[in-house]
Design a protein around this motif. Structure first.
Motif, PDB file in Angstrom:
ATOM      1  N   VAL A  99      15.124 -27.601-101.425  1.00  0.00           N
ATOM      2  CA  VAL A  99      15.026 -27.212 -99.826  1.00  0.00           C
ATOM      3  C   VAL A  99      16.096 -27.586 -99.326  1.00  0.00           C
ATOM      4  O   VAL A  99      16.862 -28.405 -99.180  1.00  0.00           O
ATOM      5  N   LEU A 100      16.665 -26.405 -98.387  1.00  0.00           N
ATOM      6  CA  LEU A 100      17.917 -26.675 -97.509  1.00  0.00           C
ATOM      7  C   LEU A 100      17.202 -26.805 -96.019  1.00  0.00           C
ATOM      8  O   LEU A 100      16.490 -25.862 -95.410  1.00  0.00           O
ATOM      9  N   ASN A 101      17.464 -27.799 -95.563  1.00  0.00           N
ATOM     10  CA  ASN A 101      17.082 -28.270 -94.301  1.00  0.00           C
ATOM     11  C   ASN A 101      18.202 -28.288 -93.278  1.00  0.00           C
ATOM     12  O   ASN A 101      18.361 -27.154 -92.614  1.00  0.00           O
ATOM     13  N   THR A 102      18.911 -29.314 -93.167  1.00  0.00           N
ATOM     14  CA  THR A 102      20.105 -29.308 -91.998  1.00  0.00           C
ATOM     15  C   THR A 102      21.571 -28.994 -92.777  1.00  0.00           C
ATOM     16  O   THR A 102      22.273 -28.691 -92.098  1.00  0.00           O
ATOM     17  N   PHE A 134      25.103 -28.550 -90.665  1.00  0.00           N
ATOM     18  CA  PHE A 134      26.465 -28.416 -91.279  1.00  0.00           C
ATOM     19  C   PHE A 134      26.494 -26.920 -91.829  1.00  0.00           C
ATOM     20  O   PHE A 134      25.502 -26.370 -92.081  1.00  0.00           O
ATOM     21  N   PRO A 135      27.706 -26.804 -91.935  1.00  0.00           N
ATOM     22  CA  PRO A 135      27.933 -25.275 -92.038  1.00  0.00           C
ATOM     23  C   PRO A 135      27.776 -24.966 -93.639  1.00  0.00           C
ATOM     24  O   PRO A 135      28.582 -24.346 -94.266  1.00  0.00           O
ATOM     25  N   VAL A 136      26.279 -24.950 -94.224  1.00  0.00           N
ATOM     26  CA  VAL A 136      26.003 -24.655 -95.359  1.00  0.00           C
ATOM     27  C   VAL A 136      25.022 -23.401 -95.425  1.00  0.00           C
ATOM     28  O   VAL A 136      24.246 -23.389 -94.678  1.00  0.00           O
ATOM     29  N   SER A 137      25.420 -22.386 -96.033  1.00  0.00           N
ATOM     30  CA  SER A 137      24.435 -20.955 -96.329  1.00  0.00           C
ATOM     31  C   SER A 137      24.203 -20.963 -97.627  1.00  0.00           C
ATOM     32  O   SER A 137      25.176 -20.827 -98.293  1.00  0.00           O
ATOM     33  N   PRO A 138      22.987 -20.685 -97.911  1.00  0.00           N
ATOM     34  CA  PRO A 138      22.734 -20.382 -99.544  1.00  0.00           C
ATOM     35  C   PRO A 138      23.035 -18.843 -99.668  1.00  0.00           C
ATOM     36  O   PRO A 138      22.947 -17.988 -98.901  1.00  0.00           O
ATOM     37  N   ASP A 139      23.781 -18.652-100.973  1.00  0.00           N
ATOM     38  CA  ASP A 139      23.871 -17.398-101.324  1.00  0.00           C
ATOM     39  C   ASP A 139      22.561 -16.633-102.104  1.00  0.00           C
ATOM     40  O   ASP A 139      22.420 -15.608-102.120  1.00  0.00           O
ATOM     41  N   TYR A 140      21.706 -17.616-102.462  1.00  0.00           N
ATOM     42  CA  TYR A 140      20.545 -17.200-103.155  1.00  0.00           C
ATOM     43  C   TYR A 140      19.115 -18.118-102.501  1.00  0.00           C
ATOM     44  O   TYR A 140      19.276 -19.160-102.793  1.00  0.00           O
ATOM     45  N   THR A 141      18.434 -17.350-102.014  1.00  0.00           N
ATOM     46  CA  THR A 141      17.332 -18.037-101.276  1.00  0.00           C
ATOM     47  C   THR A 141      16.076 -17.328-101.976  1.00  0.00           C
ATOM     48  O   THR A 141      15.861 -16.328-101.997  1.00  0.00           O
ATOM     49  N   GLY A 142      14.924 -18.321-102.323  1.00  0.00           N
ATOM     50  CA  GLY A 142      13.774 -17.770-102.737  1.00  0.00           C
ATOM     51  C   GLY A 142      12.664 -17.371-101.490  1.00  0.00           C
ATOM     52  O   GLY A 142      12.048 -16.312-101.584  1.00  0.00           O
ATOM     53  N   LEU A 143      12.633 -18.257-100.440  1.00  0.00           N
ATOM     54  CA  LEU A 143      12.172 -17.787 -99.295  1.00  0.00           C
ATOM     55  C   LEU A 143      12.766 -18.684 -98.031  1.00  0.00           C
ATOM     56  O   LEU A 143      13.101 -19.695 -97.951  1.00  0.00           O
ATOM     57  N   GLU A 144      12.899 -17.786 -96.829  1.00  0.00           N
ATOM     58  CA  GLU A 144      13.212 -18.330 -95.910  1.00  0.00           C
ATOM     59  C   GLU A 144      12.087 -18.769 -95.016  1.00  0.00           C
ATOM     60  O   GLU A 144      11.142 -17.651 -94.767  1.00  0.00           O
TER      61      GLU A 144
END
Length: 167
Positions: A99-102, A134-144
């Motif tokens: 999970v990408l939270n913050t 934080f300036p972190v963005s996923p390149d591959y995401t299962g679900l937004e």
């Protein structure tokens, strides 16, 4: 368990998301001979192994999986290390978490890679909650998934059936 929770993804959906992510990884890295999946300890590492297994089934790319060990409750003072002594230099590295939270955990997990040369680094997450600090963005995401700060996402990939819940 008496707390309110809603199932966000069932087993079939989780597997479908992981398969789709593996195909995207293959498409973007088709010229690579080897890709390193660096999974954050816990469900991130489990997801990294599942992505690597899927990639191996659909492509000639050799996946290497390493675990990023860190203390999520003490990111600032805690040590961040890899499960291997051999630094994966000159490779495509895919940083993996459930999970990408913050973005804080992902940002701190970059530490072991700051001193090595790499071709590129990408990020894969099963669920992106989009609460960016934080300036972190996923390149591959299962679900937004848009959630409130009070809500919690629980991912269970330890055994089948895999599930994702919103608490």
């Amino acid at each position: 368990m008496s707390e309110n929770r809603s199932q966000v993804l069932d087993h079939r959906q989780v597997k479908q998301k992981i398969t789709r992510m593996a195909y995207e990884i293959y498409e973007r890295n088709a010229s690579e001979e080897e890709v390193v999946f660096a999974g954050i300890a816990g469900m991130g590492y489990t997801l990294a192994k599942l992505l690597a297994d899927n990639l191996q089934q659909i492509s000639p790319i050799n996946p290497l999986v390493v675990e990023i060990r860190l203390d999520k409750s003490s990111l600032i003072q805690g040590e961040v290390s890899l499960s291997t002594d051999v630094a994966p230099a000159n490779k495509c590295i895919i940083l993996v978490d459930d999970v990408l939270n913050t973005g804080k955990t992902l940002a701190y997990s970059l530490k072991p890679f700051l001193e090595i040369t790499m071709k590129k680094m990408e990020i894969a997450v099963l669920v992106n909650r989009s609460h960016k600090l934080f300036p972190v963005s996923p390149d591959y995401t299962g679900l937004e998934l848009s959630t409130t700060l009070n809500e919690h996402i629980a991912v269970d990939l330890t055994q089948e059936p895999y599930t994702v819940y919103l608490h």
